[in-house]
Design a protein around this motif. Structure first.
Motif, PDB file in Angstrom:
ATOM      1  N   LEU A 143      -0.482   7.004   2.428  1.00  0.00           N
ATOM      2  CA  LEU A 143      -1.852   6.785   2.875  1.00  0.00           C
ATOM      3  C   LEU A 143      -1.880   6.341   4.333  1.00  0.00           C
ATOM      4  N   THR A 177     -12.297   2.790   5.030  1.00  0.00           N
ATOM      5  CA  THR A 177     -12.896   3.156   3.750  1.00  0.00           C
ATOM      6  C   THR A 177     -13.281   1.911   2.958  1.00  0.00           C
ATOM      7  N   LEU A 178     -12.392   0.913   2.935  1.00  0.00           N
ATOM      8  CA  LEU A 178     -12.695  -0.326   2.221  1.00  0.00           C
ATOM      9  C   LEU A 178     -13.902  -1.041   2.839  1.00  0.00           C
ATOM     10  N   HIS A 201     -10.751   0.283  -6.668  1.00  0.00           N
ATOM     11  CA  HIS A 201     -10.316   1.120  -5.545  1.00  0.00           C
ATOM     12  C   HIS A 201      -9.004   0.592  -4.950  1.00  0.00           C
ATOM     13  N   LEU A 211      -4.906   2.138  -4.278  1.00  0.00           N
ATOM     14  CA  LEU A 211      -4.114   2.075  -3.047  1.00  0.00           C
ATOM     15  C   LEU A 211      -2.722   1.548  -3.310  1.00  0.00           C
ATOM     16  N   VAL A 244       0.857  -1.183   0.000  1.00  0.00           N
ATOM     17  CA  VAL A 244       0.000   0.000   0.000  1.00  0.00           C
ATOM     18  C   VAL A 244       0.891   1.229   0.000  1.00  0.00           C
ATOM     19  N   GLU A 280      -7.767   3.890   5.379  1.00  0.00           N
ATOM     20  CA  GLU A 280      -8.039   3.142   4.151  1.00  0.00           C
ATOM     21  C   GLU A 280      -8.777   1.838   4.453  1.00  0.00           C
TER      22      GLU A 280
END
Length: 57
Positions: free
Chosen positions: A10, A18-19, A47, A51, A6, A15
């Protein structure tokens, strides 16, 4: 950056959240008929691809 890592710019916790939210939302949309069951994993993969790409220039 190694393949499959990743991006370092970030926040991993953000993240991950978010996922999870994206997956939950897609589940609802598939059940409601707004997306197909084939589209949902494609959207998630898209998406996740962002990442794993290099940081924006």
């Amino acid at each position: 950056m190694l393949p499959g890592e990743v991006r370092r710019d970030l926040d991993p916790e953000l993240e991950a959240r978010t996922l999870l939210a994206l997956a939950d939302g897609l589940t609802v949309h598939v059940l409601a008929g707004h997306h197909t069951s084939a589209a949902a994993p494609a959207i998630l993969k898209h998406h996740i691809g962002h990442l794993l790409e290099g940081p924006p220039a």
